[in-house]
Enzyme design. Structure first.
Site, short mmCIF file in Angstrom:
data_model
loop_
_atom_site.label_atom_id
_atom_site.label_comp_id
_atom_site.label_asym_id
_atom_site.label_seq_id
_atom_site.Cartn_x
_atom_site.Cartn_y
_atom_site.Cartn_z
N LYS A 61 -11.78 44.28 39.39
CA LYS A 61 -12.03 43.39 38.26
C LYS A 61 -11.12 42.15 38.31
O LYS A 61 -10.13 42.12 39.05
CB LYS A 61 -11.83 44.18 36.96
CG LYS A 61 -12.87 45.29 36.77
CD LYS A 61 -12.70 45.98 35.41
CE LYS A 61 -13.75 47.05 35.19
NZ LYS A 61 -13.63 47.67 33.85
N TYR A 82 -23.58 45.16 32.41
CA TYR A 82 -23.08 46.08 31.38
C TYR A 82 -24.11 46.30 30.26
O TYR A 82 -23.71 46.68 29.14
CB TYR A 82 -21.75 45.58 30.81
CG TYR A 82 -20.54 45.95 31.65
CD1 TYR A 82 -20.18 47.28 31.87
CD2 TYR A 82 -19.75 44.96 32.21
CE1 TYR A 82 -19.06 47.62 32.63
CE2 TYR A 82 -18.62 45.30 32.97
CZ TYR A 82 -18.29 46.63 33.17
OH TYR A 82 -17.18 46.97 33.91
N ASN A 115 -8.75 46.88 33.08
CA ASN A 115 -8.34 48.13 33.71
C ASN A 115 -8.66 48.20 35.21
O ASN A 115 -8.89 49.26 35.76
CB ASN A 115 -8.89 49.33 32.93
CG ASN A 115 -10.40 49.35 32.90
OD1 ASN A 115 -11.05 48.48 33.48
ND2 ASN A 115 -10.98 50.34 32.25
N HIS A 134 -13.94 49.17 38.32
CA HIS A 134 -15.14 49.85 37.83
C HIS A 134 -15.63 50.80 38.90
O HIS A 134 -15.53 50.49 40.10
CB HIS A 134 -16.25 48.82 37.54
CG HIS A 134 -17.60 49.47 37.33
ND1 HIS A 134 -18.00 49.92 36.11
CD2 HIS A 134 -18.59 49.79 38.22
CE1 HIS A 134 -19.20 50.50 36.24
NE2 HIS A 134 -19.57 50.42 37.50
N GLU A 192 -26.65 50.11 40.12
CA GLU A 192 -25.54 49.15 40.21
C GLU A 192 -25.39 48.56 41.62
O GLU A 192 -25.11 47.38 41.76
CB GLU A 192 -24.24 49.85 39.79
CG GLU A 192 -24.22 50.16 38.29
CD GLU A 192 -22.95 50.84 37.83
OE1 GLU A 192 -22.80 51.01 36.62
OE2 GLU A 192 -22.08 51.17 38.68
#
Ligand code: ADP
Length: 139
Positions: free
Chosen positions: A10, A50, A113, A116, A127
């Site tokens: 990320k 998302y 965080n 993913h 995905e």
């Protein structure tokens, strides 16, 4: 059983030059990178990725974050790759993540965080195809 999963490093991690450290942990775990690229998503692309979270209170903030800078997307392959990568990532909230996990080591907070990873075989297939076409996949 050999599986594929979608990993995203990320923006918080790419921005802090942690791409190599995260990829080393992935490779040390024995997961094989079978596709990879760096992209900078638009808000619409982040919202599309998302979409399952669109009713969640953090959706707007999360999609802003995910298009705030470049990310490194990769397809990973290996036996039980989905669960193994989830375990290596650690809990969503780094406060709850086990020692030695990517999120325990690097995540800033529950949103920023670091990584993913797909949560199941169907999501993984959707995905991976969101970011990669067949010509971009090795093997
Ligand atoms: P995971 O990425 O561990 O599968 P989720 O699918 O529940 O977690 O959430 C997707 C992403 O949304 C998380 O990785 C995190 O970046 C963000 N997120 C989850 N919960 C929160 C929260 N309470 N506040 C802000 N962002 C969140």
């Amino acid at each position: 059983m050999s599986e594929r999963t979608l990993s995203i490093i990320k923006p918080d991690a790419v921005e802090r030059n942690l791409t190599g450290a995260v990829l080393k942990m992935i490779q040390d775990e024995g997961l094989k990178v079978v596709a990879m690229k760096m992209i900078h998503m638009t808000k619409e692309q982040a919202q599309g990725f998302y979409a399952v979270h669109r009713e969640r209170p953090f959706f707007d903030s999360l999609t802003d974050f995910m298009c705030s800078g470049p990310v490194v997307v990769a397809a990973l392959e290996g036996d039980d790759a989905i669960a193994r990568y989830r375990k290596l990532m650690g809990a969503t909230n780094p406060d709850n993540a086990d020692e030695g996990t990517i999120r325990k080591l690097f995540a800033l907070d529950v949103e920023k965080n670091t990584v993913h990873g797909s949560d199941g075989p169907e999501t993984a297939a959707v995905e991976i195809s969101y970011f990669f076409n067949r010509l971009e996949m090795v093997g």
